[in-house]
Design a protein around this motif. Structure first.
Motif, PDB file in Angstrom:
ATOM      1  N   ASP A   1      -7.810   2.138   0.964  1.00  0.00           N
ATOM      2  CA  ASP A   1      -8.165   1.280  -0.081  1.00  0.00           C
ATOM      3  C   ASP A   1      -9.653   1.777  -0.162  1.00  0.00           C
ATOM      4  O   ASP A   1     -10.510   2.201   0.616  1.00  0.00           O
ATOM      5  CB  ASP A   1      -8.160  -0.305   0.565  1.00  0.00           C
TER       6      ASP A   1
ATOM      7  N   ASP B   1       0.015  -2.779 -12.610  1.00  0.00           N
ATOM      8  CA  ASP B   1      -0.727  -2.457 -11.345  1.00  0.00           C
ATOM      9  C   ASP B   1      -1.093  -0.984 -11.073  1.00  0.00           C
ATOM     10  O   ASP B   1      -1.851  -0.666 -10.083  1.00  0.00           O
ATOM     11  CB  ASP B   1       0.134  -3.350 -10.208  1.00  0.00           C
TER      12      ASP B   1
ATOM     13  N   TRP C   1      -8.849   2.521 -17.913  1.00  0.00           N
ATOM     14  CA  TRP C   1      -8.682   1.362 -17.348  1.00  0.00           C
ATOM     15  C   TRP C   1      -9.628   0.143 -17.996  1.00  0.00           C
ATOM     16  O   TRP C   1      -9.763  -0.680 -17.529  1.00  0.00           O
ATOM     17  CB  TRP C   1      -8.371   1.435 -15.874  1.00  0.00           C
TER      18      TRP C   1
ATOM     19  N   SER D   1      -9.293   6.663 -14.537  1.00  0.00           N
ATOM     20  CA  SER D   1      -8.853   6.403 -12.952  1.00  0.00           C
ATOM     21  C   SER D   1      -9.181   7.582 -12.126  1.00  0.00           C
ATOM     22  O   SER D   1      -8.985   8.628 -12.721  1.00  0.00           O
ATOM     23  CB  SER D   1      -7.261   6.246 -12.854  1.00  0.00           C
TER      24      SER D   1
ATOM     25  N   CYS E   1      -3.173   5.441  -8.486  1.00  0.00           N
ATOM     26  CA  CYS E   1      -3.641   4.397  -7.430  1.00  0.00           C
ATOM     27  C   CYS E   1      -2.981   2.835  -7.910  1.00  0.00           C
ATOM     28  O   CYS E   1      -2.427   2.790  -9.035  1.00  0.00           O
ATOM     29  CB  CYS E   1      -4.959   4.279  -7.231  1.00  0.00           C
ATOM     30  N   LYS E   2      -2.854   1.948  -7.036  1.00  0.00           N
ATOM     31  CA  LYS E   2      -2.427   0.785  -7.172  1.00  0.00           C
ATOM     32  C   LYS E   2      -3.865  -0.297  -7.279  1.00  0.00           C
ATOM     33  O   LYS E   2      -4.670  -0.015  -6.478  1.00  0.00           O
ATOM     34  CB  LYS E   2      -1.472   0.173  -6.041  1.00  0.00           C
ATOM     35  N   ILE E   3      -3.903  -0.940  -8.475  1.00  0.00           N
ATOM     36  CA  ILE E   3      -5.055  -1.864  -8.454  1.00  0.00           C
ATOM     37  C   ILE E   3      -4.897  -3.101  -7.389  1.00  0.00           C
ATOM     38  O   ILE E   3      -3.900  -3.930  -7.799  1.00  0.00           O
ATOM     39  CB  ILE E   3      -5.235  -2.435  -9.645  1.00  0.00           C
TER      40      ILE E   3
ATOM     41  N   LEU F   1     -13.380  -2.212  -9.502  1.00  0.00           N
ATOM     42  CA  LEU F   1     -11.981  -2.230  -8.999  1.00  0.00           C
ATOM     43  C   LEU F   1     -11.866  -2.241  -7.222  1.00  0.00           C
ATOM     44  O   LEU F   1     -12.775  -1.372  -7.000  1.00  0.00           O
ATOM     45  CB  LEU F   1     -10.929  -1.130  -9.681  1.00  0.00           C
ATOM     46  N   THR F   2     -10.639  -2.597  -6.803  1.00  0.00           N
ATOM     47  CA  THR F   2     -10.422  -2.063  -5.403  1.00  0.00           C
ATOM     48  C   THR F   2      -9.151  -1.602  -5.794  1.00  0.00           C
ATOM     49  O   THR F   2      -8.351  -2.245  -6.350  1.00  0.00           O
ATOM     50  CB  THR F   2     -10.311  -3.260  -4.142  1.00  0.00           C
ATOM     51  N   ILE F   3      -8.744  -0.464  -5.180  1.00  0.00           N
ATOM     52  CA  ILE F   3      -7.723   0.312  -5.064  1.00  0.00           C
ATOM     53  C   ILE F   3      -6.951   0.736  -4.077  1.00  0.00           C
ATOM     54  O   ILE F   3      -7.880   0.613  -3.033  1.00  0.00           O
ATOM     55  CB  ILE F   3      -7.844   1.576  -6.103  1.00  0.00           C
ATOM     56  N   SER F   4      -5.856   1.109  -3.991  1.00  0.00           N
ATOM     57  CA  SER F   4      -5.021   1.426  -2.952  1.00  0.00           C
ATOM     58  C   SER F   4      -4.358   2.820  -3.440  1.00  0.00           C
ATOM     59  O   SER F   4      -3.727   2.802  -4.475  1.00  0.00           O
ATOM     60  CB  SER F   4      -4.047   0.587  -2.320  1.00  0.00           C
ATOM     61  N   THR F   5      -4.495   4.183  -2.504  1.00  0.00           N
ATOM     62  CA  THR F   5      -3.955   5.244  -2.964  1.00  0.00           C
ATOM     63  C   THR F   5      -3.715   5.903  -1.538  1.00  0.00           C
ATOM     64  O   THR F   5      -4.391   5.837  -0.733  1.00  0.00           O
ATOM     65  CB  THR F   5      -5.107   6.007  -3.926  1.00  0.00           C
TER      66      THR F   5
END
Length: 123
Positions: free
Chosen positions: A23, A49, A57, A71, A75-77, A101-105
């Motif tokens: 994240d 998402d 974005w 982006s 990733c997933k937001i 944003l916080t993202i997960s990748t």
């Protein structure tokens, strides 16, 4: 110009702060906010998402420039900082503490620029 050592960067002038194994918080760099000028509006244009690398974005509107938000990776937001709708100019005073944003990748940190690489880019 402030460019912290503990962050990652992109060619699109975003910074990424690692906050977990996969994240990151994402914001714009000091260089970008100076180019944009006083920020009056931030539009988040997130329809899904999951977003692909280089997908738009959002947009940052300033007195000098309009800045597209792209982006940094697939990733997933996780979350969007809606506080910035109330006072977007906070980014001008402290760009590294106001994230978008916080993202997960699963992207590797090697896909991002180091501080030194980013300094070379903006010279």
């Amino acid at each position: 110009m402030l460019i912290p050592k503990n962050l990652y960067y992109t060619r699109n002038h975003l910074w990424l702060r690692k906050i977990g194994s996969y994240d990151f918080c994402v914001g714009i760099t000091d260089f970008a906010q100076k180019e944009i000028g006083e920020i009056g509006l931030i539009e988040f244009n997130v329809k899904r998402d999951i977003i692909e690398k280089e997908a738009s974005w959002g947009v940052v509107y300033g007195i000098n420039d309009t800045f597209p938000l792209l982006s940094p990776c697939k990733c997933k937001i996780i979350s969007i900082n809606t506080f910035l709708h109330k006072k977007p100019s906070h980014i001008n005073t402290d760009p590294y503490n106001y994230w978008f944003l916080t993202i997960s990748t699963s992207a590797s940190e090697n896909e991002f620029l180091t501080r030194e690489e980013y300094i070379q880019l903006i010279r």
